[in-house]
Structures are given as C-alpha cells and as structure tokens.
Design a protein around this motif. Structure first.
Motif, mmCIF file in Angstrom:
data_model
loop_
_atom_site.group_PDB
_atom_site.id
_atom_site.type_symbol
_atom_site.label_atom_id
_atom_site.label_comp_id
_atom_site.label_asym_id
_atom_site.label_seq_id
_atom_site.Cartn_x
_atom_site.Cartn_y
_atom_site.Cartn_z
ATOM 1 N N ARG A 7 31.521 25.388 11.752
ATOM 2 C CA ARG A 7 31.466 26.720 12.358
ATOM 3 C C ARG A 7 30.767 27.647 11.375
ATOM 4 O O ARG A 7 31.303 27.896 10.290
ATOM 5 C CB ARG A 7 32.885 27.192 12.677
ATOM 6 N N ALA A 8 29.575 28.139 11.722
ATOM 7 C CA ALA A 8 28.818 28.909 10.742
ATOM 8 C C ALA A 8 27.758 29.778 11.407
ATOM 9 O O ALA A 8 27.395 29.568 12.568
ATOM 10 C CB ALA A 8 28.149 27.958 9.742
ATOM 11 N N GLY A 9 27.264 30.743 10.608
ATOM 12 C CA GLY A 9 26.188 31.621 11.072
ATOM 13 C C GLY A 9 25.491 32.341 9.927
ATOM 14 O O GLY A 9 24.917 33.409 10.122
ATOM 15 N N GLY A 10 25.566 31.750 8.740
ATOM 16 C CA GLY A 10 24.871 32.348 7.598
ATOM 17 C C GLY A 10 25.595 33.504 6.949
ATOM 18 O O GLY A 10 24.955 34.326 6.274
ATOM 19 N N ALA A 11 26.899 33.585 7.107
ATOM 20 C CA ALA A 11 27.659 34.709 6.547
ATOM 21 C C ALA A 11 27.431 34.870 5.052
ATOM 22 O O ALA A 11 27.326 33.894 4.316
ATOM 23 C CB ALA A 11 29.149 34.508 6.819
ATOM 24 N N GLN A 12 27.360 36.129 4.629
ATOM 25 C CA GLN A 12 27.269 36.557 3.236
ATOM 26 C C GLN A 12 25.890 36.363 2.615
ATOM 27 O O GLN A 12 25.671 36.793 1.472
ATOM 28 C CB GLN A 12 28.328 35.850 2.369
ATOM 29 N N LEU A 13 24.955 35.749 3.306
ATOM 30 C CA LEU A 13 23.614 35.636 2.747
ATOM 31 C C LEU A 13 22.940 37.000 2.733
ATOM 32 O O LEU A 13 22.938 37.715 3.724
ATOM 33 C CB LEU A 13 22.773 34.644 3.563
ATOM 34 N N ASP A 14 22.395 37.379 1.611
ATOM 35 C CA ASP A 14 21.680 38.628 1.334
ATOM 36 C C ASP A 14 22.613 39.811 1.100
ATOM 37 O O ASP A 14 22.399 40.572 0.181
ATOM 38 C CB ASP A 14 20.666 38.982 2.428
ATOM 39 N N GLY A 15 23.641 39.989 1.888
ATOM 40 C CA GLY A 15 24.671 41.005 1.677
ATOM 41 C C GLY A 15 24.180 42.408 1.321
ATOM 42 O O GLY A 15 24.215 42.783 0.158
ATOM 43 N N PRO A 16 23.729 43.253 2.221
ATOM 44 C CA PRO A 16 23.791 42.980 3.654
ATOM 45 C C PRO A 16 22.636 42.115 4.140
ATOM 46 O O PRO A 16 21.541 42.149 3.587
ATOM 47 C CB PRO A 16 23.716 44.378 4.276
ATOM 48 N N GLY A 18 21.264 39.570 7.834
ATOM 49 C CA GLY A 18 21.300 39.449 9.277
ATOM 50 C C GLY A 18 20.352 40.408 9.983
ATOM 51 O O GLY A 18 19.585 41.158 9.366
ATOM 52 N N TRP A 19 20.417 40.358 11.288
ATOM 53 C CA TRP A 19 19.492 41.096 12.162
ATOM 54 C C TRP A 19 19.472 42.589 11.878
ATOM 55 O O TRP A 19 18.405 43.199 11.786
ATOM 56 C CB TRP A 19 19.888 40.831 13.611
ATOM 57 N N VAL A 20 20.642 43.207 11.760
ATOM 58 C CA VAL A 20 20.685 44.671 11.633
ATOM 59 C C VAL A 20 20.092 45.158 10.315
ATOM 60 O O VAL A 20 19.721 46.330 10.195
ATOM 61 C CB VAL A 20 22.120 45.225 11.798
ATOM 62 N N SER A 21 19.993 44.274 9.343
ATOM 63 C CA SER A 21 19.402 44.636 8.051
ATOM 64 C C SER A 21 17.970 44.138 7.902
ATOM 65 O O SER A 21 17.386 44.226 6.821
ATOM 66 C CB SER A 21 20.258 44.070 6.907
ATOM 67 N N GLY A 22 17.411 43.598 8.993
ATOM 68 C CA GLY A 22 16.058 43.082 8.939
ATOM 69 C C GLY A 22 15.937 41.787 8.157
ATOM 70 O O GLY A 22 14.856 41.445 7.669
ATOM 71 N N ARG A 23 17.052 41.044 8.044
ATOM 72 C CA ARG A 23 17.063 39.798 7.274
ATOM 73 C C ARG A 23 17.645 38.656 8.111
ATOM 74 O O ARG A 23 18.462 37.877 7.639
ATOM 75 C CB ARG A 23 17.866 39.979 5.995
ATOM 76 N N TYR A 24 17.193 38.568 9.327
ATOM 77 C CA TYR A 24 17.687 37.519 10.224
ATOM 78 C C TYR A 24 17.230 36.121 9.808
ATOM 79 O O TYR A 24 17.991 35.156 9.879
ATOM 80 C CB TYR A 24 17.225 37.823 11.648
ATOM 81 N N ASP A 25 15.982 36.011 9.368
ATOM 82 C CA ASP A 25 15.373 34.694 9.177
ATOM 83 C C ASP A 25 16.150 33.818 8.198
ATOM 84 O O ASP A 25 16.338 32.623 8.450
ATOM 85 C CB ASP A 25 13.928 34.826 8.701
ATOM 86 N N ARG A 26 16.578 34.375 7.071
ATOM 87 C CA ARG A 26 17.284 33.547 6.092
ATOM 88 C C ARG A 26 18.600 33.014 6.661
ATOM 89 O O ARG A 26 18.953 31.853 6.471
ATOM 90 C CB ARG A 26 17.541 34.332 4.813
ATOM 91 N N ARG A 27 19.320 33.868 7.373
ATOM 92 C CA ARG A 27 20.580 33.402 7.964
ATOM 93 C C ARG A 27 20.324 32.357 9.054
ATOM 94 O O ARG A 27 21.068 31.388 9.173
ATOM 95 C CB ARG A 27 21.382 34.581 8.509
ATOM 96 N N TRP A 28 19.268 32.570 9.847
ATOM 97 C CA TRP A 28 18.967 31.569 10.865
ATOM 98 C C TRP A 28 18.564 30.250 10.228
ATOM 99 O O TRP A 28 19.017 29.182 10.657
ATOM 100 C CB TRP A 28 17.882 32.035 11.825
ATOM 101 N N ASN A 29 17.738 30.266 9.199
ATOM 102 C CA ASN A 29 17.313 29.024 8.563
ATOM 103 C C ASN A 29 18.499 28.249 7.991
ATOM 104 O O ASN A 29 18.550 27.012 8.082
ATOM 105 C CB ASN A 29 16.287 29.318 7.462
ATOM 106 N N ALA A 30 19.446 28.970 7.396
ATOM 107 C CA ALA A 30 20.645 28.312 6.881
ATOM 108 C C ALA A 30 21.476 27.731 8.022
ATOM 109 O O ALA A 30 21.983 26.608 7.936
ATOM 110 C CB ALA A 30 21.479 29.301 6.066
#
Length: 212
Positions: A7-16, A18-30
C-alpha cells in the motif's frame, strides 16, 4: 514468506511533494516501481492517491473541491488514471487516507463525500474491474458517528466500495468485524470480500522478545 499486499503512493518524498507542490513525477515514479515490484512478487498493489496529491500529513495549500472548484482535482485524477493505465497492471484504489482526521483531510465531511463520489465514478468508469477501497478511516466501525454517516452516503449515492477498510490502533478485531457486519447488513449493503484493516498493531499491542 508469501508477499500479499503493498500500500503506497510516494509519501514523504520531497516534503512537501506531490501534485499540489508541483512534484508529482517523483512520487509517481516511486509508486510505479513499487507497483511493478509488488506484482512481480505475486502481490496486490493498493494505490494511495492522497499521497500522490501531497496530502501525506503536510499542511497542503489546497484540497479537492475548495470553493466549489474541482478542476485541479479532475486534472490530477486524469493524470493518475492515465499513468496507471499505461502500466497495464490492475491496482486497488484507496481513495483517501483517514478522511476523518484533520491531519489528512482538513475540510468539511461533506466536501470529502463529494470527493469520494467523484473519484469513485471516475475510477469505476476508467477501470471497471479494479477494486475500490475505503474509507480507511482513523478508527474502527461503530454504530454511530462518522462510520455510519459514510455508509449512508455511499449507499444513497451508489458508490459503495468493493472493500471496506479501517485503521485499528488498537482494537478487538472480532468486535470490529461484528460491528461492521451489523451496520452494513442493517443498510442492505453487501460485503462479499474480506475487510481490509490496513493499519494495525498499536505499541501496546506489540510484544518483543530477545533470546540469547
């Protein structure tokens, strides 16, 4: 050991992140890497859209549906659905983690219900055979309060999850299942699949033993 679930979705990568921070790609790749590895080991993958969006405990700047505007969330879902489709691998969709806890959903319950309805309908249309999991609430089934309000909403709007889930920290699983059964049965909601308790094992329920 037979590998069963991830069960995962790239939590804690980049911090902040994900999508709202303009950093979706790294979380998606993970997430994609974990998805493919899980399947190669014979397990089922449970994807966490809220982590990919950036709601992993960080105080995000905007939630889906703020001020009645769903355009940004719709764009996020379109991207995520397209990315999952490109893998060619089925997943289970755990739409939003702990929506009854302000750490993850700092908006009215009614706004979450609309998030659930919209997400469910988009996912079901895109992937008729993928399983949808929820509500993954912080707590266990009860005969009143948030749990039954959720049940009433999903039944009335025909958006019942394939698998009901909750977090048991701590709990009595026998009593929890009995309550879940009774509240679902009272509303005529079928639940043919096993429940998913995807967080469990509070510190006072754990035992450690060191042997020399």
């Amino acid at each position: 050991m037979k590998f069963r679930y991830m069960r995962a979705g790239g939590a804690q990568l980049d911090g902040p992140g994900g999508w709202v921070s303009g950093r979706y790609d790294r979380r998606w790749n993970a997430t994609r890497a974990q998805l493919l590895r899980t399947r190669s080991l014979g397990g089922e993958f449970i994807i966490l859209p809220h982590d990919l969006r950036g709601a992993d405990g960080f105080a995000i700047s905007r939630f889906p549906g703020d001020n009645g505007n769903w355009a940004d969330y719709d764009a996020f879902l379109t991207r995520l659905i397209d990315d999952v489709r490109a893998t060619g691998v089925p997943v289970q969709w755990d739409i939003w983690n702990e929506p009854n806890l302000s750490l993850f959903w700092n908006r009215p319950q009614s706004q979450y219900f609309e998030l659930w309805r919209r997400s469910y309908q988009r996912i079901r249309a895109a992937f008729p055979n993928h399983l949808i999991v929820g509500p993954s609430m912080a707590g266990v089934p009860s005969t009143g309060g948030w749990w039954v309000q959720y049940l009433d909403f999903v039944r009335a709007n025909n958006v019942v999850p394939d698998i009901f889930s909750w977090h048991a920290l701590p709990s009595d699983p026998v009593a929890n299942v009995a309550t879940a059964n009774s509240t679902l049965d009272a509303r005529g909601i079928p639940h043919p699949r096993a429940y998913q308790v995807n967080e469990y094992g509070a510190s006072n329920e754990q035992r450690w033993s060191l042997r020399g």
